[in-house]
Design a protein around this motif. Structure first.
Motif, short mmCIF file in Angstrom:
data_model
loop_
_atom_site.label_atom_id
_atom_site.label_comp_id
_atom_site.label_asym_id
_atom_site.label_seq_id
_atom_site.Cartn_x
_atom_site.Cartn_y
_atom_site.Cartn_z
N ALA A 195 0.83 -1.21 0.00
CA ALA A 195 0.00 0.00 0.00
C ALA A 195 0.86 1.26 0.00
CB ALA A 195 -0.92 0.00 1.22
N GLN A 203 0.65 4.07 -2.72
CA GLN A 203 0.38 5.47 -2.38
C GLN A 203 1.50 6.38 -2.90
OE1 GLN A 203 0.62 6.49 1.76
NE2 GLN A 203 -0.88 8.15 1.55
N VAL A 229 -3.94 3.53 7.53
CA VAL A 229 -4.70 3.08 6.37
C VAL A 229 -5.96 3.90 6.14
CG1 VAL A 229 -5.94 1.12 5.37
CG2 VAL A 229 -3.74 0.75 6.51
N LEU A 239 -6.65 5.92 2.61
CA LEU A 239 -7.77 5.68 1.70
C LEU A 239 -8.56 6.97 1.43
CD1 LEU A 239 -9.06 2.26 3.11
CD2 LEU A 239 -7.77 2.65 1.00
#
Length: 641
Positions: free
Chosen positions: A405, A409, A465, A469
């Motif tokens: 992730a 990102q 997280v 998001l």
């Protein structure tokens, strides 16, 4: 120790000689029972010194007796014979200790009942050996018969003092780490050891036959007795040449003195007190009977030995009980625990460890309860480790996903610099350092068309997280609305409503956006609750303040007010998130606006990449190693046209 130098061995011999001589010389005036030998503690030294230091200790004891006999005026035929007797008396225990298969084959230490029993047996054998040899010598001189109460008294004297003083000496030697000599091991001896065993058995048989013949006949010393004695002791001399084949365990002891040794000290001390009380009582009682000196000491020693024998046998039985029910179980449980922790024995099966404890597990004793508790601990620990392995595996999986992730990102933020190599009207550089694997800060810059450049910076509430998001959504929505050609205020109004819709977690975004008209330098910007940027002109950086609007996603239908300035060539816009000014050092002080302004002005004319690197370096120096708790994001745009 086989690697000791000759100098060290001779030093051992001399010290042993002095100790034996001083002890014998001192006590010969307290026990003048016979004209050629004395009863007393000195008889305990030769077998103990020989047991600890081998031939060198035995030779030292023999020389000590030799000098003591010479100083006492003994005739040569006595002290010369006695020299060889004392050497055998001292050396035989050394040989027997590494020959008898009782307990572990280590250097002398009375740490177990088996070793204590082995020591007692060896002292008994050597006591009988010396008494028999002296008895034969005395019989030849016509002083007393070989088979007599006097011979028995000498055997008891040697045995009693060897047990009382010898055990204490060995315990003390081990406590203070005194190095004991170990014999050489012959893996392939020229003469089989069984031959030496046969020789010693033959010597014992000849000695017993000689004693029987001497007892039933009145012939006194004759050819048979002389021959029998010569053969017996010649065979004994041959036996001490027996090669040793049993491997000696070089055992490392974790404690200086074991529980068994402590109990032995208590029993020996108690035995000494009993012997002293019994001896004093016997002296005063037997003295009334008017016996001669020899018979007087015979009676005293018989009384003492009878009491001590009963006491020591009971003590050994008690020690055996303690070792079986306390010492061995505790040591075994301790070894199991140590091996379980270190896995030095390859014990990896918990069921194997639990079964090893089963032998000692019982609710009827404290040690049994300890074993049961250890079993329960192993079972609970096994369950805990299984759960921990599951949690660890899950954590590793999550960490792996977070790393993915993080990369995703990072790839979403423009990182290729120079960002627009074909355009020389402006230059731009940005840097993002998340506090966790993924964060809520973001920046963006993109061309809306050939003449308009958009720059954006934002900070999502929270970290990790969820913030990442929400950041992706906010960044995507802002770019999408900007590419429709809208003004900054309309962009934020639309994005605010879109983010607010379905925002059950009540998250929000502070954001700042500006759109540059590349041809004219007109710069239109809007602020949604974000930190004010800094504007650089020729005289340095200053705050570009404006009335901030409400944060995005906090409330719907918010009208945002945009502002407008005109940039000239060389002007710069510095955007940042609160992770810069709120960086905290160990004294809980903030980096602050003033330090940020000073850092920028220190390098105001440098290349834009160098400016951001300098600010980050100043932050690192300020926090002085304290862990980063918030994302740090910076963007610097320079207008060059």
């Amino acid at each position: 120790m086989n690697d000791l130098s000759i100098k060290s061995k001779i030093k051992t011999l001399i010290i042993c000689s002095i100790i034996v001589f001083a002890t014998k010389f001192l006590f010969q005036y307290f026990y003048p029972a016979l004209s050629i030998s004395e009863l007393g503690p000195a008889s305990a030294l030769p077998p103990i010194l020989g047991l600890m230091f081998g031939a060198w200790g035995a030779a030292g004891a023999a020389f000590g007796y030799l000098f003591a006999d010479i100083s006492a005026g003994r005739p040569p035929e006595i002290y010369i014979v006695n020299f060889f007797i004392q050497f055998l008396y001292a050396y035989i225990p050394y040989k027997l200790w590494y020959t008898l298969k009782i307990g572990e084959n280590t250097t002398p230490r009375l740490d177990t009942v088996k070793h204590l029993l082995k020591f007692v047996i060896i002292m008994f054998i050597t006591a009988v050996f010396l008494a028999a040899f002296l008895g034969f010598l005395m019989d030849g001189l016509g002083m007393y018969d070989l088979v007599s109460l006097t011979t028995l008294v000498f055997a008891l004297n040697n045995f009693d003092f060897s047990i009382m003083f010898g055990s204490l000496i060995i315990i003390a030697a081990n406590y203070y780490g005194l190095k004991m000599y170990k014999p050489k091991i012959s893996k392939n001896p020229l003469i089989p050891p069984k031959i030496f065993n046969f020789i010693v058995i033959l010597a014992i048989v000849i000695a017993i036959i000689n004693i029987i013949i001497t007892t039933v006949s009145d012939l006194g010393i004759n050819i048979w007795t002389v021959l029998a004695a010569t053969l017996s002791y010649s065979f004994a001399v041959i036996y001490i040449l027996k090669p040793l084949t049993n491997e000696i365990i070089d055992k490392k002891f974790e404690i200086k003195i074991s529980l068994t040794e402590k109990l032995i000290i208590i029993f020996i001390t108690t035995g000494m007190i009993i012997a002293l009380v019994t001896g004093l009582r016997s002296i005063f009682t037997i003295n009334l009977l008017g016996m001669d000196n020899l018979h007087f000491w015979e009676s005293v020693y018989l009384n003492i030995t009878l009491i001590l024998s009963i006491f020591y046998m009971s003590s050994i039985g008690f020690l055996w009980y303690v070792e079986k029910n306390i010492t061995i179980p505790i040591e075994s449980i301790s070894n199991i625990a140590r091996n379980y922790v270190s896995d030095s024995q390859g014990i990896t099966d918990d069921n194997d460890i639990i079964s090893k404890c089963e032998e000692y597990s019982t609710p009827d004793s404290e040690v049994g309860i300890l074993a049961l508790s250890f079993q329960k601990m192993i079972k609970d620990l096994k369950s805990y480790i299984e759960n921990l392995e599951e949690v660890t595996a899950e954590k590793e999986r999550i960490n792996t996903e977070l790393l993915v992730a993080q990369k995703i990102q990072a790839d979403m933020l423009p990182r290729k610099f120079p960002a627009f190599p074909g355009r020389d009207e402006f230059d731009i550089y940005a840097k993002n350092i998340p506090a966790k694997e993924v964060g809520g800060d973001f920046y963006d810059f993109f061309l809306i068309d050939d003449t308009h450049l958009a720059i954006v910076i934002g900070d999502v509430s929270g970290k990790g997280v969820p913030a990442a998001l929400f950041m992706v959504i906010a960044k995507t929505l802002i770019k999408n609305q900007a590419q429709l050609g809208k003004n900054p205020d309309d962009i934020f109004m639309t994005v605010n409503n879109q983010l607010y819709d379905g925002n059950d977690e009540n998250m929000f975004v502070t954001a700042w956006m500006g759109i540059l008209d590349i041809e004219t330098g007109q710069f239109t910007y809007v602020n949604a609750g974000h930190n004010p940027p800094l504007l650089y002109k020729k005289n340095g950086y200053k705050w570009l303040k404006s009335r901030p609007g409400f944060v995005l996603a906090g409330m719907e239908n918010i009208n945002y007010i945009q502002n407008q300035i005109t940039l000239k060539s060389g002007d710069r816009i510095f955007l940042y998130t609160d992770g810069v000014t709120e960086a905290t050092n160990c004294d809980n002080k903030l980096f602050g606006d003033l330090r940020l302004l000073e850092s920028l002005n220190d390098v105001k004319t440098h290349e834009i990449k160098e400016v951001l690197s300098h600010v980050k370096e100043k932050i690192d120096i300020f926090v002085d190693g304290r862990k980063q708790f918030d994302d740090i994001t910076m963007l610097l745009m320079e207008y060059k046209k």
